[in-house]
Design a protein around this motif. Structure first.
Motif, mmCIF file in Angstrom:
data_model
loop_
_atom_site.group_PDB
_atom_site.id
_atom_site.type_symbol
_atom_site.label_atom_id
_atom_site.label_comp_id
_atom_site.label_asym_id
_atom_site.label_seq_id
_atom_site.Cartn_x
_atom_site.Cartn_y
_atom_site.Cartn_z
ATOM 1 N N ASN A 196 0.801 -1.220 0.000
ATOM 2 C CA ASN A 196 0.000 0.000 0.000
ATOM 3 C C ASN A 196 0.828 1.260 0.000
ATOM 4 N N GLY A 197 2.174 1.108 0.030
ATOM 5 C CA GLY A 197 3.049 2.257 -0.080
ATOM 6 C C GLY A 197 3.275 3.009 1.196
ATOM 7 N N LYS A 198 2.768 2.510 2.320
ATOM 8 C CA LYS A 198 2.927 3.215 3.587
ATOM 9 C C LYS A 198 4.078 2.667 4.409
ATOM 10 N N GLY A 199 4.928 1.901 3.800
ATOM 11 C CA GLY A 199 6.037 1.343 4.558
ATOM 12 C C GLY A 199 5.589 0.098 5.277
ATOM 13 N N THR A 200 6.463 -0.523 6.041
ATOM 14 C CA THR A 200 6.110 -1.695 6.808
ATOM 15 C C THR A 200 5.209 -1.291 7.941
ATOM 16 N N LYS A 201 4.515 -2.272 8.493
ATOM 17 C CA LYS A 201 3.626 -1.960 9.612
ATOM 18 C C LYS A 201 4.435 -1.564 10.836
ATOM 19 N N SER A 202 3.761 -0.962 11.804
ATOM 20 C CA SER A 202 4.431 -0.548 13.032
ATOM 21 C C SER A 202 4.959 -1.776 13.755
ATOM 22 N N MET A 203 6.174 -1.677 14.273
ATOM 23 C CA MET A 203 6.819 -2.780 14.948
ATOM 24 C C MET A 203 6.505 -2.743 16.442
ATOM 25 N N SER A 204 6.531 -3.913 17.068
ATOM 26 C CA SER A 204 6.278 -3.966 18.504
ATOM 27 C C SER A 204 7.505 -3.566 19.294
ATOM 28 N N VAL A 205 8.682 -3.729 18.710
ATOM 29 C CA VAL A 205 9.921 -3.313 19.363
ATOM 30 C C VAL A 205 10.801 -2.622 18.337
ATOM 31 N N ILE A 206 11.752 -1.856 18.830
ATOM 32 C CA ILE A 206 12.683 -1.171 17.952
ATOM 33 C C ILE A 206 13.800 -2.116 17.551
ATOM 34 N N ALA A 207 14.022 -2.233 16.245
ATOM 35 C CA ALA A 207 15.166 -2.985 15.753
ATOM 36 C C ALA A 207 16.218 -1.996 15.293
ATOM 37 N N GLY A 208 17.446 -2.393 15.363
ATOM 38 C CA GLY A 208 18.522 -1.495 14.961
ATOM 39 C C GLY A 208 19.530 -1.330 16.070
ATOM 40 N N SER A 209 20.506 -0.484 15.843
ATOM 41 C CA SER A 209 21.597 -0.301 16.782
ATOM 42 C C SER A 209 21.685 1.147 17.210
ATOM 43 N N CYS A 210 22.071 1.340 18.444
ATOM 44 C CA CYS A 210 22.127 2.669 19.034
ATOM 45 C C CYS A 210 23.033 3.578 18.215
ATOM 46 N N GLY A 211 22.541 4.770 17.912
ATOM 47 C CA GLY A 211 23.303 5.715 17.113
ATOM 48 C C GLY A 211 22.936 5.701 15.652
ATOM 49 N N TYR A 212 22.254 4.617 15.218
ATOM 50 C CA TYR A 212 21.869 4.494 13.807
ATOM 51 C C TYR A 212 20.363 4.621 13.603
ATOM 52 N N ILE A 213 19.586 4.630 14.667
ATOM 53 C CA ILE A 213 18.135 4.559 14.561
ATOM 54 C C ILE A 213 17.570 5.929 14.212
ATOM 55 N N ARG A 241 7.280 2.978 13.346
ATOM 56 C CA ARG A 241 6.959 2.734 11.939
ATOM 57 C C ARG A 241 8.227 2.899 11.129
ATOM 58 N N VAL A 242 8.520 1.905 10.306
ATOM 59 C CA VAL A 242 9.776 1.904 9.577
ATOM 60 C C VAL A 242 9.498 1.840 8.084
ATOM 61 N N ASN A 243 10.297 2.575 7.316
ATOM 62 C CA ASN A 243 10.242 2.464 5.865
ATOM 63 C C ASN A 243 11.648 2.670 5.320
ATOM 64 N N GLU A 244 11.749 2.844 4.000
ATOM 65 C CA GLU A 244 13.072 2.948 3.390
ATOM 66 C C GLU A 244 13.867 4.142 3.922
ATOM 67 N N LYS A 245 13.175 5.224 4.299
ATOM 68 C CA LYS A 245 13.871 6.410 4.786
ATOM 69 C C LYS A 245 14.578 6.137 6.121
ATOM 70 N N SER A 246 14.112 5.107 6.864
ATOM 71 C CA SER A 246 14.814 4.723 8.092
ATOM 72 C C SER A 246 16.191 4.158 7.755
ATOM 73 N N ASP A 247 16.258 3.334 6.701
ATOM 74 C CA ASP A 247 17.554 2.830 6.229
ATOM 75 C C ASP A 247 18.434 3.968 5.735
ATOM 76 N N THR A 248 17.823 4.942 5.061
ATOM 77 C CA THR A 248 18.590 6.084 4.551
ATOM 78 C C THR A 248 19.267 6.821 5.689
ATOM 79 N N TYR A 249 18.545 7.024 6.788
ATOM 80 C CA TYR A 249 19.136 7.695 7.956
ATOM 81 C C TYR A 249 20.339 6.900 8.478
ATOM 82 N N SER A 250 20.150 5.583 8.639
ATOM 83 C CA SER A 250 21.250 4.747 9.151
ATOM 84 C C SER A 250 22.448 4.793 8.219
ATOM 85 N N PHE A 251 22.186 4.775 6.905
ATOM 86 C CA PHE A 251 23.300 4.848 5.955
ATOM 87 C C PHE A 251 23.993 6.204 6.053
ATOM 88 N N GLY A 252 23.221 7.268 6.310
ATOM 89 C CA GLY A 252 23.837 8.577 6.513
ATOM 90 C C GLY A 252 24.809 8.569 7.674
#
Length: 993
Positions: free
Chosen positions: A844-861, A870-881
């Protein structure tokens, strides 16, 4: 019950009992909030009414509360409107700039007397209450800078009296509802900086005929400006900046005769400016920069009483109209990066208080106007990359307001006015690539704020004056390819902030000044191509941040100081001097051979550097060393063979049952599970994490693979809590197999196969001999990663993520992008790895559904992920930044040095306060500084706090390719811009934000 109520009443502070009913309501409201600064300390019973309390205003009779203004009180907690709305005469509620959190209650609609509601700059979340429209008298609504999400309710179009609506800086989605056009009473509409879906401007907004301010900056708008906007006769501020609007600017804009401010910058407008701009007699500011608008600049536009004219980064041609010099209030003129020609108007600056002047990157010619600083206000003078000629006017030598001067890459000549050298507020003085002559004036000692002095490629001559040592803020002195003579001034050792000293290709002589080691921040020392002599001081080895040293083609003699081994040099060149003796042992490597050639007396174990006798002695010594090493190697080999057979006997006794393993392959394999299982012992462990261990397994064919061993199932002997942990590990295994099993990309780690039993699961990957980027970059080997290698890693990683986001169906969000999950092969080519928490994007283009817990590593989230889940491609973009910032700065995402900040906040603050040189990794070669700064800019864009401002990964790849070595050469001097949201260090044309 009555005794209990009486008892509870006695427990209340006596101070409350003397308050009237409204005071009791306010006291209850106070109890619902945290007040760490004691801002509400006056809320007591000194008076029977609360009318003397801080932030409280009552009616003229001091009997009832009409206004509450608690802005900047540092209050925290939820907003309890149930008590406030009992104040029946409350018309104004202002709680701006506090820490009010949670959601905005629906019962706010019971505050029926409210006319003014300002909750801006707080931490409110959730959706906008549709019940706000039940406030019949509301005229002012400001919810700016909160975390509201969802869409703007269509019911907002039913406000009966609303005049101001501001929803700036939230997380609103969907599109801007056309129903807002029904609020015909609106005078101000501010919706900027929200991540709306791409959508056109509702043409219905042309019916808002009372509108005075329309601010739709960064709203993801597409399409054209509706012609219906010509009906907005009262509009004075019109801001559509930072969108994706296109087409020409409509002619109907000249019918908006009340316009004072037009800001259309950073769009894709094309065509020419409409005829009839002279109708806009109230226009004071126009900014249409960073578009594709062409044609000549209309003379009728320049005849308006403008204060600011920003037309930069467009395609304007022809000359700058002479009429612009007649504007009496003009303080800002920026037309850089166009195709403008001819001479500048002679009287420019004579009639208006010109402050910011930038005509860089055009084809202007002729002389610099004498009157530019006639009104005594000029601060920025930027004219690089044109064809200006003649001398610098003497009047500019008296312009004491100047702070930033860039006149490089022109045909200017003659001597620089004496006063120009000593302007007290100038921090950047750039005169590179001109035909200037004469010497540096002794008046330079008065330039106390100067931090960057670049004079390269001119005809300057004479002695560098001792007064230069008075410039305690000087960070760069570049004067290469001139004709400076005599020795370096002794006072130069007083420049304790100096990071770059580049005076190559001059006629300098004498020796290096005594005490040069006091230049503790010196990063680059380039004196190549002079006649400097004497011994190279041993103390240079104590200059810990020095990483570029070029003393070639001089007259240095004596030994090469052994202390140079202490430096972490990216580039060193001592060739073509008169050095002699032995090369320091750690420098006797082929990689340094060219650094020592042309020194006939210099000797070492490098071909071509020793005489015959010396070479014979050296060879005898080398043969002795080789014999010793051969004997030691033989002993080691026999010992290893004995240990191997001993070990295999032990291993056979405890070998595991291989009959229960199930193998699933994803590529054609040249090995079986038995080869893998035989090598899963502690001696082969190369890493471990929360989900298991990683082994290096060398196959019979000599190739290596990496095996991740994940324990699965529920083991009864484990401690409490392992059931949930194992369930997570099973999910991680399934996600890894599901994702990598079907992906084929050169920058995604290859999953060969998986092996499973009831209690154990194995993932077999291609082996990456250089490990992870994080381990390598942040270890003592980080200096081995030069900039070309780091750029190569950034580009490859971006291409891998771009493939996940744009080429996979459905798209895949990694959710744990970090430097430790970027692996490097033998050529330092990067692979994105560890897909244990990856998720597919919903269709539906709204990104993945809301997660029950935060995935990722401190400093990259990403910040929005932390509070919306709520996570989508822009969350990965931030981490890559963040990964880009690691590559550019050499720092970890979280470091005790940052305090409570992370790498993103540290980088932004440091750029703003100290400049780019304090951010870049000192181990990187300054030769690549321009390219590094452009990549830093990309990292800052990727880590924008608003997801809508982050580029898609496909765009990131394109931007990285545009700044890479294949598309740019070092000789290209075009200014790179760092993000306008963060800083201006003098290397760009300045912010447009």
């Amino acid at each position: 019950m009555l005794p209990l109520l009486f008892f509870l009443l006695l427990l209340q502070p006596l101070t409350i009992l003397s308050l009237n009913q409204e005071g009791l309501y306010l006291h209850q409201f106070k109890l619902s909030l945290d007040d760490p600064s004691s801002s509400l300390s006056t809320w007591n019973n000194n008076n029977p009414t609360p009318c003397t309390w801080s932030g409280i205003t009552c009616d003229p009779t001091n009997t009832t509360v009409t206004k509450i203004n608690l802005s900047n009180f540092n209050l925290a907690g939820p907003l309890q409107t149930s008590t406030l709305c009992r104040l029946t005469n409350l018309t104004t509620l202002i709680l701006t700039n506090n820490l009010i959190n949670q959601t905005l209650p629906l019962d706010i609609s019971t505050c029926t007397s409210l006319t003014h509601l300002d909750l801006s700059n707080n931490l409110l979340i959730g959706t906008l209450p549709h019940t706000l429209t039940h406030l019949p008298n509301l005229r002012y609504l400001d919810l700016t800078a909160n975390n509201f999400s969802g869409s703007i309710p269509t019911s907002f179009g039913t406000f009966p009296k609303l005049e101001v609506l501001s929803l700036v800086y939230n997380l609103l989605e969907s599109s801007i509802p056309p129903s807002l056009a029904n609020i015909t009473s609106l005078k101000t509409l501010n919706l900027s900086f929200n991540p709306f879906l791409p959508s056109p401007i509702p043409p219905e907004f042309g019916n808002l005929t009372n509108l005075e301010v329309l601010w739709l900056s960064s709203c993801n708008l597409v399409g054209n400006i509706p012609h219906s906007f010509g009906k907005l006769k009262k509009l004075s501020v019109f801001d559509l900046s930072m969108n994706s609007l296109e087409g020409s600017i409509p002619s109907s804009i000249v019918e908006m005769t009340s316009l004072k401010q037009i800001e259309f910058y950073n769009n894709s407008f094309s065509g020419e400016l409409p005829v009839g701009m002279s109708n806009l007699t109230s226009l004071r500011l126009i900014d249409i920069s960073m578009n594709h608008i062409g044609g000549e600049i209309p003379d009728e536009l320049c005849r308006l009483p403008l204060e600011s004219l920003n037309l930069f980064e467009n395609r304007f041609t022809g000359e700058l109209p002479v009429s612009i010099a007649d504007s009496p209030n003009l303080y800002e003129l920026k037309v850089f990066e166009n195709l403008l020609t001819g001479e500048l108007p002679e009287k420019l600056g004579k009639n208006g208080p010109l402050i910011y002047f930038d005509v860089s990157n055009n084809k202007f010619s002729g002389r610099i106007p004498v009157s530019l600083c006639e009104r005594g206000a000029l601060e920025e003078l930027l004219m690089i990359h044109n064809e200006f000629s003649g001398e610098i006017p003497g009047s500019l030598g008296e312009c004491r307001t100047l702070t930033r001067v860039r006149l490089g890459f022109n045909k200017l000549s003659g001597e620089v006015p004496a006063g120009f050298w000593g302007l007290p507020h100038v921090y950047l003085l750039e005169l590179v690539d001109n035909l200037f002559s004469g010497s540096i004036g002794k008046t330079i000692g008065g330039a106390g704020n100067l931090s960057q002095l670049t004079l390269t490629n001119n005809n300057f001559s004479g002695v560098i004056p001792e007064e230069i040592g008075l410039l305690e803020n000087l960070q760069e002195f570049s004067g290469g390819n001139n004709r400076f003579n005599s020795s370096l001034p002794e006072s130069i050792v007083n420049l304790h902030q100096l990071g770059i000293l580049d005076l190559h290709k001059n006629n300098l002589s004498g020796e290096l000044p005594k005490g040069i080691q006091s230049l503790k921040k010196l990063n680059e020392l380039n004196l190549a191509g002079n006649e400097v002599g004497g011994k190279i001081p041993e103390e240079i080895g104590s200059m810990s941040v020095l990483n570029f040293l070029d003393l070639s083609n001089n007259r240095f003699w004596g030994n090469v100081p052994v202390s140079l081994q202490n430096l972490k040099l990216n580039q060193m060149n001592l060739s073509y001097n008169m050095l002699s003796g032995e090369i320091p042992p750690l420098m006797a490597k082929d990689m340094y051979r060219d650094s020592f050639i042309g020194n006939p007396g210099l000797c070492g174990d490098l071909k071509g550097l020793c005489d015959v006798k010396g070479e014979g002695k050296s060879k005898n010594f080398v043969w002795l060393l080789r014999t010793i090493f051969i004997v030691a190697a033989l002993v080691l080999v026999f010992g290893l063979i004995w240990f191997y057979f001993k070990y295999m006997n032990i291993k056979k006794a405890r070998s595991i049952d291989k009959t229960k393993w199930t193998l699933m392959s994803f590529h054609k394999l040249g090995f079986g599970e038995d080869e893998v299982l035989n090598c899963l012992d502690e001696d082969n462990v190369i890493g471990s994490g929360s989900s298991g261990k990683v082994y290096k397994v060398v196959l019979r064919n000599g190739e290596a693979v990496a095996v991740k061993k994940i324990w699965g199932g529920v083991r009864m002997e484990t401690e409490s809590g392992d059931v949930e942990k194992n369930r997570f590990q099973d999910d991680a295994f399934d996600a890894e197999v599901e994702t990598l099993g079907k992906i084929r990309h050169k920058n995604i780690v290859k999953l060969w196969c998986c092996c499973t039993t009831r209690d154990c699961k194995l993932l077999v990957y291609e082996y990456m001999p250089n490990g992870s980027l994080g381990d390598l970059l942040h270890s003592n080997k980080g200096g081995l990663l030069d900039w070309p290698t780091r750029y190569k890693i950034a580009l490859a990683s971006a291409e891998g993520l771009s493939y996940l986001h744009h080429d996979c169906v459905p798209p895949i969000v990694h959710r744990d992008v970090k430097s430790n999950n970027i692996l490097l092969d033998e050529d330092f080519s990067a692979r994105v790895a560890d897909f244990g928490v990856a998720k597919a994007v919903e269709s539906n283009g709204k990104g993945t559904k809301s997660m029950s817990v935060i995935a990722g590593s401190c400093g990259y989230i990403a910040p929005e992920y932390a509070y919306t889940l709520r996570v989508n491609e822009k969350s990965d973009t931030y981490s890559f930044g963040v990964v880009i910032l690691e590559l550019v700065t050499g720092r970890k995402p979280i470091d005790p040095e940052f305090g409570e900040k992370d790498l993103v906040m540290w980088a932004c603050n440091t750029l703003d306060q100290k400049g780019v040189d304090h951010v870049l990794d000192s181990r990187l070669d300054s030769f690549y500084k321009e390219e590094i700064c452009k990549v830093l800019n990309i990292g800052l864009m990727c880590t924008s706090p608003l997801p809508i401002n982050r580029p898609a990964m496909r765009r990131v790849v394109k931007m990285l390719l545009e700044v890479g070595p294949e598309s740019q050469t070092k000789s290209s001097q075009k200014d790179g811009k760092l993000s306008p949201y963060y800083y201006d260090d003098g290397s760009d044309h300045g912010s447009v934000a």
